[in-house]
Design an enzyme around this catalytic site. Structure first.
Site, PDB file in Angstrom:
ATOM      1  N   LYS B  78      81.855  52.724  37.605  1.00 46.26           N
ATOM      2  CA  LYS B  78      80.753  51.964  36.989  1.00 46.26           C
ATOM      3  C   LYS B  78      80.771  50.538  37.537  1.00 46.26           C
ATOM      4  CE  LYS B  78      78.684  50.913  32.449  1.00 46.26           C
ATOM      5  NZ  LYS B  78      78.825  50.984  30.981  1.00 46.26           N
ATOM      6  N   SER B 159      74.802  52.735  28.338  1.00 43.79           N
ATOM      7  CA  SER B 159      74.587  52.022  29.573  1.00 43.79           C
ATOM      8  C   SER B 159      75.223  52.687  30.797  1.00 43.79           C
ATOM      9  CB  SER B 159      75.159  50.614  29.438  1.00 43.79           C
ATOM     10  OG  SER B 159      76.572  50.653  29.333  1.00 43.79           O
ATOM     11  N   SER B 183      78.051  53.592  24.871  1.00 44.57           N
ATOM     12  CA  SER B 183      77.638  53.652  26.276  1.00 44.57           C
ATOM     13  C   SER B 183      78.352  54.683  27.128  1.00 44.57           C
ATOM     14  CB  SER B 183      77.808  52.274  26.934  1.00 44.57           C
ATOM     15  OG  SER B 183      76.760  51.424  26.563  1.00 44.57           O
TER      16      SER B 183
END
Lengths: 95, 492, 493
Positions: B78, B159, B183
């Protein structure tokens, strides 16, 4: 509690975010909508409740007083928008 | 060799170890998939050279019998994790071109464990969002499509949307995520994969671009529970550089993995049955409850009375912390600098106007407001008290039960654009995920079924502090009994 | 006690002063990072990624800074808070990389305490208690240079993150002198404790000066805050100027604006830092990157045990045990380096304190300080060591040297750095008590000054001094003055 355009501008200023008139106009109802919804927290009885300080029980560990960092000026300045003579450079501040 | 990319992390690890294939073959397979999958917009930076170097090192290590836990496993990272020399932007224009001179603790641990990096994964800007639509790089597209023939591109959740999409589409066998208020779990549920947010403090936050410090936790997203256990083991561990890090040994979660949950007491919180959510969510939840019962667990109805206040509490605390955490993006030392004639303040305002997207600005504004003079007690302090009550609810319930089972999200994946104009509707996505975040508890989403349109739905397991093992084991039990083998058809 | 008043057109005004002293904590590394704190490094060389607030960087508290703050609190007889925590003070400035300063608003590490100051060193009755409100730990900011480039300001983060103690007094001071005495005393204590070097020139100690005026007996007036004043003299001057300015404003029918001001040392004036159109709103909240600081009893005990004898206790001991005058005791204890030097001197004499203390204190204060003053040196780089001083005092005490000879020897010591024993030996500066030799000289002098002898015997007692002087001169100053006195009295009848 509701915010008006002047408050929106004030908050934006505190947060150092430029806002156009259109942005203020858009933000005002959005923020009011969110803040109005948040307002429901006021109905919770919190008498005698201490605000949370640590999410998971844990104790603060401290560092020994040893110099083991620094001396990496090139790294520190590597991503600077403007760096001169080993300094970060910013638009002149008038004091 | 394309079938190598269908393998789990465990299978890749074992196959490399026993010589069934080479790590390089695995890496090349995934690199090819990453290239083919570009239309999903899951990766914002591709780093095939990193993945290949790690693969070659793994193949080398095999000859010298020096394999590490993740040798031969390429993963996606990420973009919230600082990766040395590799652009790290947190999905924001503010950090356009930012190349950290340091490596986050979590990514460092993964590389030390032998993993390679396929690239940096797209995400909501500064991890603020539930659909990946707030990314400066544009939305990630879910590999899933509705079976009604409508081809509306779907949100992978957020997210960690890039992580979710990449794992689901086989663009990597596993990826890192971060979870502040759902998330990891919500996107995992949206794309039919597993993801675990460990106990707050398990994974170091050092080098992870901060959103809300008291909530941020890293965790793995992978195709099954075992893979999550393997990755989480590599990611976790005490870090003296993070004052909130847990100074506890990392258990051997994979080794102790067991779907035998006989005698476990599983709580079903009645407050999670809320109005206005699709009937299918309730159905999948009920099926999950039956499966747990079937596995020998005892089902107990429990009450978490402050549940309804969790989301508003979260939307005070997280923006407040974010407004302060994001103050460092000021155009002075790194990242974007806006231009203005207005001196230093003009520069700040232009930088932060141009660098932040609208959702980030909205949250900074809310956070600034709730902390501003005269409102601190009414908002922030009140929220921290309610947060304490929410944590107390869990504490009490965990005297009675070992785990809590809930839906992960109140809906299946929605179409891009469906909710992006209504912040509150978007926030409601995290209604089931946020309570465990506020209490710092380990929580996991595992795929549990499909909705009427053929989209995955997930169930969430919440455990006691430090009991990742219990969560993983129950997750495994659920996974085995759900038999969830659905995967999106490759249309990309 | 204080009757400092400003005499305005409408009568007398009382001045109310509170000080916020920022003292740089003595530590090797910064408050939350491992970068060095040393003064004078190249720009941005003592900066870690944490100090530069790179994304994802986190603070880790330096235990030594906590220890120093606690010890300081103990030295000020203050409440030590075993539970404290750090808050973020949010504001934007280029020298503040995080966009917030980590400080302590809600739960400071040290609570209320007190400092006793003497307005007159010689007079205990001028003692006054000044209350301490709190001490908290916080990060220093970086430094900006505004004159290096036509359109840029330069930012150096070397100081960014260095630990400061903010020591906040109560508004208990009523005159510039009291404020001066308070700062000097505070600095003295900090140096004793070793928690701050007190070096105001280098900025390791500076004060924000809060001043208001009122008619005696009235409630507090509106105060102004003059920031970053960096010497005792300037603090006093700033108070004086600011108090008079406020009286003037009020007497002209105006109102004092609560604002931040700057002191201009060249003009001796304060001026408004054009109050930013909006008041500061620092949005304090607990720093979520840190946990509460919980101090164990063992830690507190260790802090207490490592506290040195403090100036007040030392002063009393010097008076009571060593028999020093109040003035001498006060002068010798005001600065820790002086007190240390003095105690090394005492120890080196090998004599009991009460026996040598008084003579030693007099010698240090008049002879040594006089010489250091002349040489422009500090006691820390005195050309004469405590051991050498002790030897010199020993030579006086055992009669080897007269006072005059001792002064002579001391001058040579200052010049050459030699030990007094060697000087006496090599230069033959030993005083003589050889009565035969002295008698012989006296006889010669009396013979050469028969008229004066007659006058003396006729009752002109004052001439005794003349004979002493002549005898000492003839003996090249080496005669024991006491012996000379005795022998002269005998010879002159």
């Amino acid at each position: 509690m509701s915010v008006d355009a002047a408050t929106v501008r004030h908050i934006a200023k505190l947060a150092r975010i430029a806002v156009s008139d259109e942005e203020v106009a858009a933000l005002e109802p959005e923020l009011n909508n969110i803040l109005g919804w948040i307002e429901q927290l006021q109905e919770v009885d919190v008498t005698g409740v201490q605000p949370m300080t640590a999410v998971i029980p844990n104790t603060l560990r401290m560092r020994q007083d040893v110099v083991n960092d620094g001396g990496i000026r090139d790294d520190v300045l590597a991503n600077a928008p403007v760096a001169e003579h080993g300094f970060f450079a910013v638009p002149k501040v008038i004091e | 060799m394309s079938n190598l990319t269908d393998l789990s992390i465990a299978a890749i690890r074992d196959g490399v170890r026993d010589g069934s294939f080479t790590a390089r073959e695995v890496a090349e397979g995934f690199i090819a998939n990453v290239e083919k999958g570009r239309s999903l917009n899951a990766y914002v930076v591709e780093t095939p050279e990193h993945a290949l170097a790690a693969a070659d090192a793994a193949d080398q290590a095999r000859t010298s019998d020096d394999l590490k836990p993740l040798s031969g496993v390429p993963i996606g990272m990420k973009d919230l994790f600082a990766t040395k020399g590799v652009q790290t932007t947190a999905g924001s224009n503010m950090l356009g071109g930012f190349k950290p001179v340091y490596e986050s603790t979590v990514s460092r641990k993964l590389w030390d464990a032998g993993a390679g990096m396929l690239g940096k994964l797209n995400m909501d800007e500064f991890a603020m969002g539930s659909s990946n639509e707030t990314s400066a790089y544009g939305p990630v597209i879910s590999p899933w499509r509705r079976n009604d023939g409508g081809n509306a591109p779907l949100a992978p959740g957020g997210s960690s949307g890039g992580s979710a999409s990449a794992v689901a589409a086989r663009l990597c066998p596993g990826a890192t995520g971060t979870d502040t208020g759902g998330s990891i779990r919500q996107p995992a549920a949206f794309v039919g994969i597993s993801g675990i947010k460990p106990t707050y403090g398990r994974c170091s936050r050092w080098g992870v671009v901060a959103f809300a410090s008291s909530l941020d936790q890293a965790g793995p997203m992978a195709r099954d529970v075992r893979d999550c256990a393997i990755m989480l083991e590599a990611m976790s561990g005490f870090d003296p550089k993070d004052s909130t890090s847990l100074d506890m040994p990392v258990p051997n979660w994979e080794a102790a993995l067991s779907s035998d949950i006989r005698g476990k007491r599983i709580g079903i919180p009645r407050e999670y049955r809320i109005d206005g959510i699709p009937e299918e969510i309730g159905r999948v939840w009920d099926e999950g409850i039956e499966r747990m019962r079937d596995a020998g667990a005892e089902i107990v109805e429990v009450s978490l009375p402050h549940t309804k206040y969790a989301l508003p509490t979260y939307y005070i605390i997280a923006p407040a912390e974010a407004s302060s955490n994001l103050a460092r993006y000021d155009g002075v030392r790194y990242g974007l600098r806006g231009t203005s004639d207005g001196g230093i303040d003009g520069m700040y305002q232009a930088t932060r106007h141009d660098g932040f997207g609208s959702e980030v600005k909205r949250r900074i504004m809310i956070g600034t407001y709730v902390l501003s003079a005269g409102f601190y007690d009414a908002y922030f302090n009140q929220a921290q008290k309610v947060r304490a009550l929410i944590a107390r609810d869990f504490e009490r319930v965990f005297n009675e039960v070992d785990l809590i089972l809930t839906p992960t999200a109140p809906s299946a994946a929605f179409a891009l654009g469906d909710k992006s104009s209504d912040p509150l509707a978007m926030y409601l996505n995290d209604v089931f995920a946020v309570p465990a975040s506020l209490a710092g508890l380990p929580a996991m989403s595992v795929p549990a079924g499909l909705d009427g349109q053929g989209l995955p739905l997930g169930l969430q397991l919440i455990g006691r502090p430090f009991d990742e093992q219990g969560v993983l084991n129950a997750g495994l039990a659920l996974e085995e009994r759900s038999g969830f083998t659905h995967r999106p058809k490759a249309w990309w | 006690m204080s009757s400092y008043r400003i005499h305005g057109a409408t009568g007398e005004w009382e001045v109310v002063i509170g000080l916020e002293v920022h003292a740089q904590v003595v530590s090797n590394a910064k408050l939350f990072s491992g970068a060095a704190t040393e003064f004078g490094a190249e720009p941005n060389q003592q900066v870690s990624l944490v100090d530069a607030a790179m994304p994802g960087m986190l603070p880790v508290l330096n235990e030594e800074c906590v220890r120093q703050a606690v010890r300081t609190g103990m030295a000020l007889n203050a409440q030590i808070n075993a539970w404290s925590r750090f808050d973020r003070k949010n504001y934007f400035y280029p020298d503040l990389p995080q966009g917030y300063q980590i400080s302590q608003l809600y739960h400071p590490i040290v609570g209320e305490g007190v400092i006793e100051v003497l307005l007159d060193d010689k007079d205990e009755s001028t003692a006054k208690q000044i209350g301490i409100e709190r001490i908290h730990l916080e990060q220093d900011a970086g430094k900006m240079l505004h004159d290096q480039h036509p359109s840029y300001s330069y930012v150096d983060l070397n100081r960014s993150g260095v630990a400061l103690m903010e020591i906040v007094s109560k508004p208990d001071m009523r005159s510039p002198e009291e404020a001066g005495a308070y700062v000097r005393k505070l600095r003295s204590i900090l140096r004793y404790v070793g928690s701050c070097d007190g070096n105001m020139e280098q900025g390791s100690m500076r004060a924000d000066v809060n001043v208001s005026v009122r008619k005696p007996g009235q409630p507090f007036g509106t105060r102004t805050e003059t920031k970053n004043v960096n010497s005792v003299r300037f603090i006093m001057a700033a108070i004086e100027y600011e108090a008079n300015r406020q009286v003037e404003v009020l007497e002209e029918g105006g109102t004092v604006v609560q604002e931040t001001r700057l002191f201009d040392p060249d003009k001796g004036e304060t001026r408004s830092l054009r109050s930013k159109e909006e008041a500061h709103d620092y949005r304090y909240f607990p720093d979520p990157d840190l946990l509460p600081v919980e101090l164990s009893d063992a830690f507190l005990d260790e802090c207490r045990e490592t506290l040195p004898e403090l100036p007040d206790a030392k002063r009393h001991r010097y008076e009571q045990e060593l028999g020093l005058s109040a003035y001498n005791a006060s002068v010798l204890t005001a600065d820790v380096t002086t007190a240390r030097w003095f105690e090394e001197l005492l120890a080196a004499t090998g004599k009991a304190g009460p026996e040598i203390g008084k003579a030693a204190s007099n010698w240090v204060i008049s002879d040594l300080f006089g010489a250091l003053n002349r040489l422009g040196r500090d006691i820390t780089d005195s050309p004469v060591s405590p051991k050498q001083g002790a030897d010199l005092l020993g030579l006086v005490a055992d009669g080897t040297l007269s006072g005059t000879l001792a002064k002579q020897v001391f001058e040579i010591m200052l010049e050459t750095g030699q030990d007094p024993g060697r000087i006496v030996e090599e230069r033959g500066l030993k005083q003589t008590s050889d009565t035969g030799a002295i008698d012989k000289v006296i006889a010669e002098i009396m013979a050469a000054n028969e008229d004066k002898v007659a006058e003396y015997r006729g009752g002109k007692d004052k001439l005794f001094g003349f004979f002493v002087g002549q005898t000492m001169k003839a003996m090249a100053g080496k005669a024991n003055p006491q012996v000379v006195n005795e022998l002269l009295k005998k010879a002159l009848g």
